[in-house]
Design a protein around this motif. Sequence first.
Motif, mmCIF file in Angstrom:
data_model
loop_
_atom_site.group_PDB
_atom_site.id
_atom_site.type_symbol
_atom_site.label_atom_id
_atom_site.label_comp_id
_atom_site.label_asym_id
_atom_site.label_seq_id
_atom_site.Cartn_x
_atom_site.Cartn_y
_atom_site.Cartn_z
ATOM 1 N N GLY A 1 0.823 -1.197 0.000
ATOM 2 C CA GLY A 1 0.000 0.000 0.000
ATOM 3 C C GLY A 1 0.852 1.239 0.000
ATOM 4 N N ALA A 2 0.207 2.385 -0.139
ATOM 5 C CA ALA A 2 0.920 3.649 -0.197
ATOM 6 C C ALA A 2 1.493 3.983 1.169
ATOM 7 C CB ALA A 2 -0.030 4.743 -0.661
ATOM 8 N N GLY A 3 2.679 4.586 1.127
ATOM 9 C CA GLY A 3 3.309 5.019 2.358
ATOM 10 C C GLY A 3 2.975 6.467 2.636
ATOM 11 N N VAL A 4 3.754 7.103 3.495
ATOM 12 C CA VAL A 4 3.605 8.519 3.793
ATOM 13 C C VAL A 4 4.191 9.318 2.633
ATOM 14 C CG1 VAL A 4 4.203 10.371 5.382
ATOM 15 C CG2 VAL A 4 3.759 8.061 6.263
ATOM 16 N N SER A 5 3.437 10.268 2.143
ATOM 17 C CA SER A 5 3.962 11.110 1.071
ATOM 18 C C SER A 5 4.065 12.554 1.531
ATOM 19 C CB SER A 5 3.096 11.010 -0.188
ATOM 20 O OG SER A 5 1.780 11.455 0.089
ATOM 21 N N GLN A 6 5.046 13.245 0.985
ATOM 22 C CA GLN A 6 5.272 14.634 1.319
ATOM 23 C C GLN A 6 5.492 15.435 0.044
ATOM 24 O OE1 GLN A 6 8.227 13.600 4.903
ATOM 25 N NE2 GLN A 6 7.689 15.787 4.846
ATOM 26 N N SER A 7 5.020 16.674 0.067
ATOM 27 C CA SER A 7 5.250 17.540 -1.082
ATOM 28 C C SER A 7 5.441 18.984 -0.625
ATOM 29 C CB SER A 7 4.069 17.446 -2.060
ATOM 30 O OG SER A 7 2.872 17.860 -1.430
ATOM 31 N N PRO A 8 6.249 19.752 -1.352
ATOM 32 C CA PRO A 8 7.111 19.296 -2.438
ATOM 33 C C PRO A 8 8.311 18.521 -1.903
ATOM 34 C CG PRO A 8 7.594 21.578 -1.923
ATOM 35 C CD PRO A 8 6.444 21.180 -1.025
ATOM 36 N N THR B 1 13.299 28.996 -1.368
ATOM 37 C CA THR B 1 12.553 30.227 -1.175
ATOM 38 C C THR B 1 13.496 31.341 -0.731
ATOM 39 O OG1 THR B 1 10.576 31.162 -0.117
ATOM 40 C CG2 THR B 1 12.024 29.844 1.264
ATOM 41 N N GLU B 2 12.990 32.533 -0.800
ATOM 42 C CA GLU B 2 13.778 33.683 -0.371
ATOM 43 C C GLU B 2 13.449 34.031 1.070
ATOM 44 O OE1 GLU B 2 14.170 35.990 -4.696
ATOM 45 O OE2 GLU B 2 12.872 36.771 -3.096
ATOM 46 N N LYS B 3 14.434 34.507 1.774
ATOM 47 C CA LYS B 3 14.244 34.932 3.153
ATOM 48 C C LYS B 3 13.063 35.880 3.249
ATOM 49 C CE LYS B 3 16.662 37.536 6.752
ATOM 50 N NZ LYS B 3 17.921 38.216 7.116
ATOM 51 N N GLY B 4 12.203 35.644 4.230
ATOM 52 C CA GLY B 4 11.046 36.495 4.442
ATOM 53 C C GLY B 4 9.758 35.984 3.828
ATOM 54 N N LYS B 5 9.865 35.020 2.924
ATOM 55 C CA LYS B 5 8.668 34.453 2.297
ATOM 56 C C LYS B 5 8.061 33.386 3.197
ATOM 57 C CE LYS B 5 9.185 36.406 -1.889
ATOM 58 N NZ LYS B 5 8.183 37.280 -2.539
ATOM 59 N N ASP B 6 6.767 33.116 2.983
ATOM 60 C CA ASP B 6 6.086 32.031 3.697
ATOM 61 C C ASP B 6 6.141 30.761 2.851
ATOM 62 O OD1 ASP B 6 3.303 34.080 4.966
ATOM 63 O OD2 ASP B 6 5.458 34.110 5.387
ATOM 64 N N VAL B 7 6.202 29.595 3.521
ATOM 65 C CA VAL B 7 6.171 28.314 2.812
ATOM 66 C C VAL B 7 5.180 27.377 3.481
ATOM 67 C CG1 VAL B 7 8.530 28.458 1.938
ATOM 68 C CG2 VAL B 7 8.087 27.326 4.129
ATOM 69 N N GLU B 8 4.617 26.491 2.668
ATOM 70 C CA GLU B 8 3.712 25.450 3.171
ATOM 71 C C GLU B 8 4.234 24.094 2.733
ATOM 72 O OE1 GLU B 8 -0.701 27.526 3.507
ATOM 73 O OE2 GLU B 8 -0.322 25.981 1.999
ATOM 74 N N LEU B 9 4.335 23.190 3.681
ATOM 75 C CA LEU B 9 4.795 21.836 3.410
ATOM 76 C C LEU B 9 3.634 20.891 3.725
ATOM 77 C CD1 LEU B 9 8.277 22.061 5.208
ATOM 78 C CD2 LEU B 9 7.650 22.837 2.912
ATOM 79 N N ARG B 10 3.466 19.911 2.847
ATOM 80 C CA ARG B 10 2.303 19.041 2.973
ATOM 81 C C ARG B 10 2.716 17.620 3.310
ATOM 82 N NH1 ARG B 10 -3.097 18.331 0.199
ATOM 83 N NH2 ARG B 10 -3.357 16.080 -0.023
ATOM 84 N N CYS B 11 1.877 16.961 4.113
ATOM 85 C CA CYS B 11 2.107 15.556 4.476
ATOM 86 C C CYS B 11 0.812 14.772 4.327
ATOM 87 C CB CYS B 11 2.612 15.447 5.911
ATOM 88 S SG CYS B 11 2.721 13.744 6.522
ATOM 89 N N ASP B 12 0.882 13.648 3.613
ATOM 90 C CA ASP B 12 -0.236 12.722 3.476
ATOM 91 C C ASP B 12 0.114 11.446 4.239
ATOM 92 O OD1 ASP B 12 -1.503 13.835 0.508
ATOM 93 O OD2 ASP B 12 -2.760 12.726 1.929
ATOM 94 N N PRO B 13 -0.497 11.212 5.385
ATOM 95 C CA PRO B 13 -0.125 10.030 6.177
ATOM 96 C C PRO B 13 -0.733 8.760 5.598
ATOM 97 C CG PRO B 13 -1.948 11.155 7.205
ATOM 98 C CD PRO B 13 -1.551 11.989 6.022
ATOM 99 N N ILE B 14 -0.338 7.647 6.164
ATOM 100 C CA ILE B 14 -0.927 6.363 5.776
ATOM 101 C C ILE B 14 -2.371 6.339 6.261
ATOM 102 C CG2 ILE B 14 -0.838 3.875 6.205
ATOM 103 C CD1 ILE B 14 2.218 4.152 6.319
ATOM 104 N N SER B 15 -3.254 5.856 5.392
ATOM 105 C CA SER B 15 -4.672 5.810 5.735
ATOM 106 C C SER B 15 -4.907 4.990 7.006
ATOM 107 C CB SER B 15 -5.451 5.201 4.573
ATOM 108 O OG SER B 15 -6.821 5.098 4.887
ATOM 109 N N GLY B 16 -5.674 5.557 7.931
ATOM 110 C CA GLY B 16 -5.960 4.847 9.165
ATOM 111 C C GLY B 16 -5.022 5.161 10.300
ATOM 112 N N HIS B 17 -3.920 5.828 10.003
ATOM 113 C CA HIS B 17 -2.990 6.213 11.066
ATOM 114 C C HIS B 17 -3.520 7.458 11.776
ATOM 115 C CE1 HIS B 17 0.949 4.034 9.741
ATOM 116 N NE2 HIS B 17 -0.066 3.210 9.957
ATOM 117 N N THR B 18 -3.685 7.337 13.091
ATOM 118 C CA THR B 18 -4.273 8.447 13.837
ATOM 119 C C THR B 18 -3.217 9.428 14.346
ATOM 120 O OG1 THR B 18 -4.211 7.091 15.846
ATOM 121 C CG2 THR B 18 -6.254 7.064 14.561
ATOM 122 N N ALA B 19 -1.985 8.984 14.441
ATOM 123 C CA ALA B 19 -0.929 9.850 14.954
ATOM 124 C C ALA B 19 -0.095 10.396 13.798
ATOM 125 C CB ALA B 19 -0.032 9.092 15.930
#
Lengths: 115, 115
Positions: free
Chosen positions: A1-8, A13-31
């Motif tokens: 099955g699929a594992g934990v995925s992260q993007s990008p 980035t340049e100093k002062g900018k905001d960034v968003e990092l994404r995480c898709d956990p394994i289905s059913g994992h509560t933690a």
Amino acid sequence: GAGVSQSPSNKVTEKGKDVELRCDPISGHTALYWYRQSLGQGLEFLIYFQGNSAPDKSGLPSDRFSAERTGGSVSTLTIQRTQQEDSAVYLCASSLALASGNEQFFGPGTRLTVL
Amino acid sequence: AQSVAQPEDQVNVAEGNPLTVKCTYSVSGNPYLFWYVQYPNRGLQFLLKYITGDNLVKGSYGFEAEFNKSQTSFHLKKPSALVSDSALYFCAVRDEKGGSYIPTFGRGTSLIVHP
């Protein structure tokens, strides 16, 4: 099955900018965990989500860092006004409920470079 | 409080020789102990864990670890090292009675297996 995925996988980035990092956990994992790994350093705990409980934010290094987990699944780590010292690999991990000593499953990480 | 120590930053071993990567821990209650491996540019991958029961734990890729309560150690071992075992190895501990579901990771040990 699929594992934990992260993007990008890489983010420059340049100093002062905001960034968003994404995480898709394994289905059913509560933690879900976020860690930071700097070159030559171990894992630095950032934040922990468990089910619908309030997250443990004790590891966040400053108020520029925040995270949310929507619907008990996907999580986003946001860093505002990035600084050069924020450059690191950000790792996400998920697991089943930890009461029984379940192991963590890690994503491949997002390498953040702040210029 | 819980803590873990990996006293060696780097371990060098010749291919075919036995290898040991050391880990010691400190907890108030009973420990949950974990070993993870990180290959270059990858996330951490679970190898094995000790929760309770038999002190000798066998895991992935021929690795094993022995829980020693009197010495508070959980050293990782393999009878015959492979060049492909070269990676960064992390020991982690969680205190069963600590009230926290956040494992503490060691700083990591770089294993280099020479052909």
